[in-house]
Enzyme design. Structure first.
Site, mmCIF file in Angstrom:
data_model
loop_
_atom_site.group_PDB
_atom_site.id
_atom_site.type_symbol
_atom_site.label_atom_id
_atom_site.label_comp_id
_atom_site.label_asym_id
_atom_site.label_seq_id
_atom_site.Cartn_x
_atom_site.Cartn_y
_atom_site.Cartn_z
ATOM 1 N N THR A 105 -22.980 -4.302 -25.714
ATOM 2 C CA THR A 105 -23.449 -4.943 -24.488
ATOM 3 C C THR A 105 -23.736 -3.831 -23.485
ATOM 4 O O THR A 105 -23.196 -2.734 -23.610
ATOM 5 C CB THR A 105 -22.373 -5.869 -23.895
ATOM 6 O OG1 THR A 105 -21.246 -5.063 -23.566
ATOM 7 C CG2 THR A 105 -21.946 -6.932 -24.864
ATOM 8 N N GLU A 160 -23.467 -11.086 -27.673
ATOM 9 C CA GLU A 160 -22.312 -11.676 -28.373
ATOM 10 C C GLU A 160 -22.693 -12.919 -29.170
ATOM 11 O O GLU A 160 -21.882 -13.435 -29.937
ATOM 12 C CB GLU A 160 -21.234 -12.074 -27.356
ATOM 13 C CG GLU A 160 -20.529 -10.915 -26.667
ATOM 14 C CD GLU A 160 -21.239 -10.425 -25.419
ATOM 15 O OE1 GLU A 160 -22.455 -10.655 -25.297
ATOM 16 O OE2 GLU A 160 -20.581 -9.807 -24.565
ATOM 17 N N LYS A 206 -20.119 -16.648 -2.250
ATOM 18 C CA LYS A 206 -19.167 -17.612 -1.730
ATOM 19 C C LYS A 206 -19.255 -17.606 -0.210
ATOM 20 O O LYS A 206 -18.840 -16.650 0.443
ATOM 21 C CB LYS A 206 -17.749 -17.276 -2.196
ATOM 22 C CG LYS A 206 -16.982 -18.520 -2.456
ATOM 23 C CD LYS A 206 -15.821 -18.299 -3.397
ATOM 24 C CE LYS A 206 -15.170 -19.652 -3.648
ATOM 25 N NZ LYS A 206 -13.855 -19.569 -4.195
ATOM 26 N N TRP A 243 -19.860 -22.364 -3.054
ATOM 27 C CA TRP A 243 -20.673 -21.480 -3.890
ATOM 28 C C TRP A 243 -22.158 -21.697 -3.624
ATOM 29 O O TRP A 243 -22.630 -22.837 -3.523
ATOM 30 C CB TRP A 243 -20.402 -21.751 -5.369
ATOM 31 C CG TRP A 243 -19.118 -21.148 -5.854
ATOM 32 C CD1 TRP A 243 -18.155 -20.554 -5.097
ATOM 33 C CD2 TRP A 243 -18.665 -21.085 -7.215
ATOM 34 N NE1 TRP A 243 -17.119 -20.131 -5.893
ATOM 35 C CE2 TRP A 243 -17.408 -20.438 -7.198
ATOM 36 C CE3 TRP A 243 -19.189 -21.494 -8.431
ATOM 37 C CZ2 TRP A 243 -16.676 -20.199 -8.358
ATOM 38 C CZ3 TRP A 243 -18.470 -21.266 -9.584
ATOM 39 C CH2 TRP A 243 -17.215 -20.620 -9.559
HETATM 40 P P1 ADP Z 1 -26.577 -6.987 -21.842
HETATM 41 O O1 ADP Z 1 -25.178 -7.505 -21.618
HETATM 42 O O2 ADP Z 1 -26.648 -5.867 -22.799
HETATM 43 O O3 ADP Z 1 -27.375 -6.791 -20.590
HETATM 44 P P2 ADP Z 1 -27.254 -9.512 -22.918
HETATM 45 O O4 ADP Z 1 -28.627 -9.934 -23.264
HETATM 46 O O5 ADP Z 1 -26.209 -9.672 -23.917
HETATM 47 O O6 ADP Z 1 -27.448 -8.041 -22.566
HETATM 48 O O7 ADP Z 1 -26.818 -10.221 -21.574
HETATM 49 C C1 ADP Z 1 -26.427 -11.556 -21.618
HETATM 50 C C2 ADP Z 1 -26.462 -12.166 -20.259
HETATM 51 O O8 ADP Z 1 -27.803 -12.164 -19.757
HETATM 52 C C3 ADP Z 1 -26.081 -13.611 -20.227
HETATM 53 O O9 ADP Z 1 -24.698 -13.785 -20.216
HETATM 54 C C4 ADP Z 1 -26.749 -14.085 -18.952
HETATM 55 O O10 ADP Z 1 -25.997 -13.775 -17.810
HETATM 56 C C5 ADP Z 1 -28.002 -13.279 -18.904
HETATM 57 N N1 ADP Z 1 -29.124 -14.081 -19.413
HETATM 58 C C6 ADP Z 1 -29.696 -14.027 -20.618
HETATM 59 N N2 ADP Z 1 -30.711 -14.914 -20.701
HETATM 60 C C7 ADP Z 1 -30.769 -15.563 -19.522
HETATM 61 C C8 ADP Z 1 -31.570 -16.617 -18.987
HETATM 62 N N3 ADP Z 1 -32.557 -17.178 -19.669
HETATM 63 N N4 ADP Z 1 -31.301 -17.033 -17.732
HETATM 64 C C9 ADP Z 1 -30.318 -16.483 -17.005
HETATM 65 N N5 ADP Z 1 -29.525 -15.500 -17.449
HETATM 66 C C10 ADP Z 1 -29.744 -15.032 -18.688
#
Ligand code: ADP
Length: 541
Positions: free
Chosen positions: A183, A328, A437, A442
């Site tokens: 990640t 993940e 917040k 929120w």
């Molecule tokens: P990294 O952690 O390496 O940046 P990831 O793709 O695993 O890459 O990140 C996942 C996160 O990206 C998700 O938990 C979410 O917060 C955000 N995310 C992914 N797709 C979307 C989406 N369509 N809309 C909003 N948030 C998104």
């Protein structure tokens, strides 16, 4: 029992076997790192992958050991990925956009034995070489004549494979690990996610069905999302599984290069994060060009602004599949595909549904809970912690990092905050650490960003919570204006006002020339918060 299905393990290289045998002539076209276009087929990729397997078996690595790849999306990277998995090893895609310390951390943490790289990343490896304690060999995905001067000890691709013969895949159980991706580590150190043969196969099947990506042998797929981002969104598996042609854009991800390759190769389907599409729009708007073959795009990685969906669908006639996922989750979690009951709703209501992250496919279980782990209702408004589980969802991080994210029933806490509608459409309202917040309530930063993006003078928008003497935190709207547009913050706020509760409206608008992004294209809100933390300092308490 008299009869039972065969015990046919779900091994990821059987996907390439299928593609080579039944779609062997289907093209795999790539712009390699040196800019040249390579024209190959699934049959060619299969042959090369088995030669790689042979070389790796001969190298004496033990099953399950890791091999690193600092590589763009090319035919050679695709062959390499399968060759590594087919040798019983683990293909670790390394994201070159991470900070240098993060890259050396993850290569050492994964204990990569061999590092494969494109020529682009040789200068980076020269800087890091001394810190990479487990890497024994560096192999460059280029012919010897094309490897530039380097202080590193490297082997060229053609030399490494010279005289190699295809080698049968190494037999492993379906639960054996075959892939790995870290990640991006927006919070703390990057964490390793491990994929198995079984999880990748099940995930690729789940991705392929009509209400998810709906891939077919008629498609020409261009994964712009790099293979090193979140398991390459599984397209290295789901494309060959469906026998779709592949067009791999290499290092050239700017609007003009992407446009040219798409048009030259008749691409019908593509996948990328929102910022890439902004680049393509900018190019097409400045040249007046249109898209002649593209029919669907999957957009995810961060929220797809409705203005982007609208532009793709109404101006360019391209259907948008808004998807949410995580490294993940292999990575797909949800897709905003409409249901039959939505056929008759207005265009505006359809757009609102596509603004959600969408519904889960089979294999993903999902729920929203409060802080006490009580499940919240699917009423489209009560938001809480988004949790998931399934056969392609991580059960633990590599070396058991971040164990607090997994509970005893196997649920993984995504760190996203969301609500689910009665129709099952999930909507992310924030990352748990980005929620604003204000006066104990929120505010969703993403909703505000999407609204701001609808204004024609706005190229990109970010909303952050900034400390405020009276309200604890108040939203600040940060805007990159369209080139040449007026910088009229009040006008932008006026356009947002009718759509939100009064107290959600940001108190201030700040214009910047650029918004910082993470290695995977997400807005780096920590940096923005640091830069603007004093904006409301003098406000009345
Ligand atoms: P990294 O952690 O390496 O940046 P990831 O793709 O695993 O890459 O990140 C996942 C996160 O990206 C998700 O938990 C979410 O917060 C955000 N995310 C992914 N797709 C979307 C989406 N369509 N809309 C909003 N948030 C998104």
């Amino acid at each position: 029992m008299q009869g039972a299905p065969q015990d046919w393990p779900l091994l990821v290289h059987t996907i390439l076997d299928h593609a080579a045998r039944w779609h062997g002539d289907r093209k795999v076209v790539a712009r390699r790192a040196d800019g040249r276009i390579a024209r190959t087929t699934y049959a060619d990729v299969h042959t090369e992958a088995q030669k790689i397997t042979g070389r790796l078996v001969a190298s004496g690595l033990a099953p399950g050991e890791r091999v690193g790849a600092l590589c763009w999306n090319t035919d050679r990277h695709l062959s390499l990925w399968y060759g590594v998995m087919g040798a019983g090893l683990v293909h670790h895609t390394v994201n070159p956009r991470l900070f240098e310390e993060q890259i050396s951390f993850i290569v050492n943490d994964a204990e990569d034995r061999i590092m494969f790289t494109d020529i682009t990343f040789l200068p980076l490896l020269e800087k890091l070489r001394d810190q990479l304690t487990t890497v024994r060999q560096i192999i460059v995905l280029a012919d010897r004549a094309d490897v530039p001067e380097t202080s590193l000890e490297v082997t060229a691709w053609d030399d490494w494979l010279d005289g190699a013969e295809p080698h049968p895949w190494v037999s492993v159980p379906e639960t054996a690990p075959c892939g790995m991706c870290y990640t991006s580590g927006t919070t703390g150190l990057p964490k390793g996610v491990v994929y198995s043969h079984r999880s990748n196969v099940l995930h690729a099947l789940g991705m392929s069905v009509p209400d998810v990506l709906g891939l077919s042998a008629r498609d020409v797929v261009m994964p712009i999302v790099p293979m090193f981002h979140a398991n390459g969104w599984s397209l290295a598996f789901s494309a060959p599984l469906n026998g779709t042609a592949l067009v791999l854009p290499g290092a050239a991800l700017d609007g003009a290069s992407v446009y040219e390759l798409m048009e030259d190769e008749g691409v019908t389907f593509s996948a990328a994060v929102p910022t890439v599409w902004l680049g393509l729009f900018k190019h097409m708007e400045s040249t007046g060009q249109r898209l002649s073959s593209l029919s669907r795009v999957v957009i995810g990685g961060s929220a797809c602004p409705p203005a982007m969906t609208k532009k793709f669908e109404e101006i360019y006639g391209v259907e948008v599949l808004h998807a949410w996922g995580m490294t993940e989750m292999s990575p797909l979690g949800t897709v905003a595909s409409l249901l039959p009951q939505h056929d008759s709703i207005s265009a505006e209501d359809k757009l609102a549904l596509k603004d959600t992250q969408g519904r889960v496919p089979y294999t993903v279980e999902m729920k929203v809970t409060d802080d006490e782990n009580r499940e919240l209702p699917h009423d489209g408004k009560t938001f809480g912690r988004l949790k998931v589980r399934g056969p392609a969802v991580a059960g633990a991080y590599f070396k058991n990092a971040g164990a607090e994210n997994f509970d005893e029933d196997g649920w993984f806490d995504t760190g996203d905050v969301a609500h689910i509608s009665p129709d099952g459409f999930m909507k992310i309202t924030d990352r748990s650490k980005d929620v604003i917040k204000s006066g104990g309530e929120w505010i969703s930063s993403i909703d505000l960003e999407n609204l701001a993006m609808l204004h024609p003078d706005v190229a990109e928008a970010a909303v952050i919570g900034v400390p405020h003497p009276k309200w604890d935190e108040r939203p600040l709207l940060v805007i990159v204006p369209q080139p040449g547009a007026a910088q009229d913050g009040a006008a932008i706020l006026d356009s947002m006002r009718p759509h939100i509760a009064k107290w959600w409206l940001p108190d201030e608008v700040t214009f910047v020339s650029e918004i910082p992004h993470t290695a995977t294209g997400k807005i780096q809100k920590t940096k923005l918060r640091d830069a603007f933390q004093d904006v409301y300092k003098g406000a009345a308490a």
